[in-house]
Design a protein around this motif. Structure first.
Motif, mmCIF file in Angstrom:
data_model
loop_
_atom_site.group_PDB
_atom_site.id
_atom_site.type_symbol
_atom_site.label_atom_id
_atom_site.label_comp_id
_atom_site.label_asym_id
_atom_site.label_seq_id
_atom_site.Cartn_x
_atom_site.Cartn_y
_atom_site.Cartn_z
ATOM 1 N N UNK A 229 -5.247 -47.784 -88.441
ATOM 2 C CA UNK A 229 -6.272 -46.940 -89.067
ATOM 3 C C UNK A 229 -6.488 -47.342 -90.518
ATOM 4 N N UNK A 230 -5.402 -47.634 -91.229
ATOM 5 C CA UNK A 230 -5.525 -48.032 -92.634
ATOM 6 C C UNK A 230 -6.325 -49.327 -92.762
ATOM 7 N N UNK A 231 -6.070 -50.280 -91.864
ATOM 8 C CA UNK A 231 -6.803 -51.549 -91.923
ATOM 9 C C UNK A 231 -8.287 -51.345 -91.666
ATOM 10 N N UNK A 232 -8.613 -50.617 -90.611
ATOM 11 C CA UNK A 232 -10.012 -50.459 -90.274
ATOM 12 C C UNK A 232 -10.756 -49.590 -91.300
ATOM 13 N N UNK A 233 -10.099 -48.576 -91.848
ATOM 14 C CA UNK A 233 -10.730 -47.750 -92.883
ATOM 15 C C UNK A 233 -10.957 -48.561 -94.155
ATOM 16 N N UNK A 234 -9.947 -49.320 -94.561
ATOM 17 C CA UNK A 234 -10.103 -50.110 -95.789
ATOM 18 C C UNK A 234 -11.140 -51.215 -95.594
ATOM 19 N N UNK A 235 -11.249 -51.748 -94.352
ATOM 20 C CA UNK A 235 -12.264 -52.764 -94.083
ATOM 21 C C UNK A 235 -13.678 -52.200 -94.229
ATOM 22 N N UNK B 1 -3.843 -51.434 -77.727
ATOM 23 C CA UNK B 1 -5.154 -51.004 -78.211
ATOM 24 C C UNK B 1 -5.196 -50.798 -79.723
ATOM 25 N N UNK B 2 -4.082 -51.067 -80.422
ATOM 26 C CA UNK B 2 -3.917 -50.666 -81.809
ATOM 27 C C UNK B 2 -5.134 -50.764 -82.715
ATOM 28 N N UNK B 3 -5.680 -51.949 -82.957
ATOM 29 C CA UNK B 3 -6.793 -52.037 -83.906
ATOM 30 C C UNK B 3 -8.063 -51.353 -83.411
ATOM 31 N N UNK B 4 -8.262 -51.289 -82.093
ATOM 32 C CA UNK B 4 -9.422 -50.560 -81.576
ATOM 33 C C UNK B 4 -9.261 -49.063 -81.825
ATOM 34 N N UNK B 5 -8.026 -48.560 -81.699
ATOM 35 C CA UNK B 5 -7.775 -47.155 -82.016
ATOM 36 C C UNK B 5 -7.957 -46.915 -83.511
ATOM 37 N N UNK C 112 -4.509 -54.424 -94.584
ATOM 38 C CA UNK C 112 -5.030 -53.225 -95.248
ATOM 39 C C UNK C 112 -4.863 -53.337 -96.759
ATOM 40 N N UNK C 113 -3.674 -53.795 -97.195
ATOM 41 C CA UNK C 113 -3.428 -53.934 -98.636
ATOM 42 C C UNK C 113 -4.368 -54.956 -99.262
ATOM 43 N N UNK C 114 -4.650 -56.033 -98.520
ATOM 44 C CA UNK C 114 -5.586 -57.038 -99.026
ATOM 45 C C UNK C 114 -6.986 -56.469 -99.204
ATOM 46 N N UNK C 115 -7.279 -55.420 -98.454
ATOM 47 C CA UNK C 115 -8.577 -54.742 -98.560
ATOM 48 C C UNK C 115 -8.542 -53.600 -99.576
ATOM 49 N N UNK C 116 -7.412 -53.436 -100.270
ATOM 50 C CA UNK C 116 -7.334 -52.430 -101.318
ATOM 51 C C UNK C 116 -6.511 -51.218 -101.002
ATOM 52 N N UNK C 117 -5.951 -51.116 -99.788
ATOM 53 C CA UNK C 117 -5.131 -49.952 -99.448
ATOM 54 C C UNK C 117 -3.811 -49.991 -100.210
ATOM 55 N N UNK C 118 -3.305 -48.805 -100.519
ATOM 56 C CA UNK C 118 -1.974 -48.659 -101.109
ATOM 57 C C UNK C 118 -1.020 -48.245 -100.009
ATOM 58 N N UNK C 119 0.095 -48.949 -99.873
ATOM 59 C CA UNK C 119 1.084 -48.646 -98.848
ATOM 60 C C UNK C 119 2.361 -48.179 -99.537
ATOM 61 N N UNK C 120 2.751 -46.941 -99.259
ATOM 62 C CA UNK C 120 3.930 -46.358 -99.907
ATOM 63 C C UNK C 120 4.978 -46.031 -98.851
ATOM 64 N N UNK C 121 6.099 -46.742 -98.887
ATOM 65 C CA UNK C 121 7.216 -46.458 -97.991
ATOM 66 C C UNK C 121 8.195 -45.482 -98.666
ATOM 67 N N UNK C 122 9.000 -44.839 -97.838
ATOM 68 C CA UNK C 122 9.997 -43.909 -98.360
ATOM 69 C C UNK C 122 9.408 -42.609 -98.844
#
Length: 370
Positions: free
Chosen positions: A17-23, A340-344, A153-163
């Motif tokens: 979802x993060x990848x497709x939204x940021x795209x 189905x990951x990226x399609x979902x 997703x990060x390459x498209x500008x998303x911020x990924x925060x673990x923990x």
């Protein structure tokens, strides 16, 4: 208009979802409770089946939507994720016939094979009654897929925060009025919308957020890896029940870097994802060893290594992909959603942008026994 979107959960579905939204130009932040590459949920490991063959044509169409997206992901991330080895379905003639008709109806290549032809082509496999081969199938590397999705997703500008553990989500229930996400550090993050993709934690987390959620069972499944020097050359395969083979859900398998993975579908014990015992079940290991001796001559007599994974299963084994107010829910992938990951992820982005969802995946739908 670019939206501010929080994604709760950085496993496969949240990452997709993060990848497709940021795209699409949205401002995305992923909040993941555990560290990178963790094995606590349903997205870890080295292998998942990719296939187009489903008795329900809408799933075949969804897999066809996912295929070029997996390939685009490899281009964007520079990581190899999908290997097309082809797939063999065998067992019940009625089941194989339906799968062949659906694939042919979708314009995809299908080869009908006898058990002898299967053994000649793949000496490690023994087929039951009748078989079908389709080339547009194979395996996904699970850990690499999640990593690639988050990287893209990060390459498209998303911020990924673990923990970052999300403890609550507040909203008015009305679209357009935003949402507030509270974390265990008492941070309060605001956004236009939130996507919740928390895997095995969904049954406990989601009822406070949305209505119409179907009941879901969280189970610990136990496939095994059999050692085989040619494991990466194996097609993925499914032995469907029927024609004298009466194992509910059948048996699936595929090659991987860890050997030939073989497992049962949806037969594990119910668990709490925070407190599950990963001790192998000797009876399950022995059953799969005996199955290999009978049906998989390529690994017969070898010692399997057990592993565990989580299923979050709905009564109809259909997914939950829907939106209420500013909350989009991705849940209940029932042990067959990974392919189905990226399609979902695309479906989630459609929902966030206000497009209607799919009735099959809706909250509040009728499910068996309810």
């Amino acid at each position: 208009m670019a939206l501010r979107v929080l994604v709760v959960g950085g496993g496969l579905m949240g990452a997709a979802a993060a990848w497709r939204l940021s795209a699409r130009g949205h401002r995305v932040t992923v909040l993941e409770r555990f560290g990178p590459g963790h094995d606590r949920g349903s997205s870890s490991g080295t292998s998942r089946i990719f296939r187009l063959a489903y008795p329900e044509p809408s799933y075949t169409q969804l897999a066809l939507r996912a295929l070029p997206l997996w390939q685009r992901l490899e281009e964007e991330s520079g990581q190899s994720v999908l290997t097309l080895t082809g797939a063999v379905d065998h067992g019940s003639p009625e089941t194989v016939d339906v799968l062949a008709r659906v694939l042919a109806g979708a314009g995809r290549s299908v080869q009908r094979l006898s058990p002898g032809e299967v053994s000649d082509r793949w000496p490690g496999l023994r087929a039951d009654t009748t078989a079908m081969y389709h080339p547009d199938a194979g395996r996904l590397h699970a850990d690499d897929a999640v990593s690639a999705l988050l990287k893209a997703a990060a390459q498209r500008g998303a911020e990924v925060r673990h923990g970052v553990c999300v403890t609550g989500i507040r909203h008015s229930g009305r679209t357009g009025e935003g949402v507030t996400v509270v974390t265990d550090t008492e941070d309060a993050l605001t956004a236009d919308a939130v996507v919740v993709a928390v895997g095995g934690w969904a049954p406990a987390f989601l009822p406070a957020l949305v209505t119409g959620l179907p009941p879901m069972r969280v189970t610990q499944e136990q496939p095994v890896h059999f050692p085989a020097p040619d494991a990466l050359d194996w097609p993925s395969f499914i032995h469907h029940p029927g024609a004298g083979f009466d194992q509910p859900g059948g048996v699936y398998g595929l090659g991987s870097v860890d050997g030939v993975k073989v497992g049962l579908h949806g037969v594990g014990k119910v668990v709490d994802p925070d407190h599950r015992d990963r001790t192998p079940d000797p009876a399950a290991v022995e059953w799969l060893r005996a199955y290999a001796d009978a049906w998989l001559p390529g690994v017969a007599g070898t010692e399997p290594t057990p592993l565990t994974c989580l299923y979050t299963t709905t009564p109809d084994e259909d997914f939950v992909i829907d939106r209420q107010g500013p909350v989009t829910v991705l849940a209940g992938f029932s042990g067959h959603g990974f392919k189905f990951g990226p399609a979902i992820g695309d479906l989630a982005a459609d929902l966030v942008e206000g497009r209607p969802g799919t009735a099959r995946f809706a909250l509040g739908r009728a499910t068996p026994g309810h």
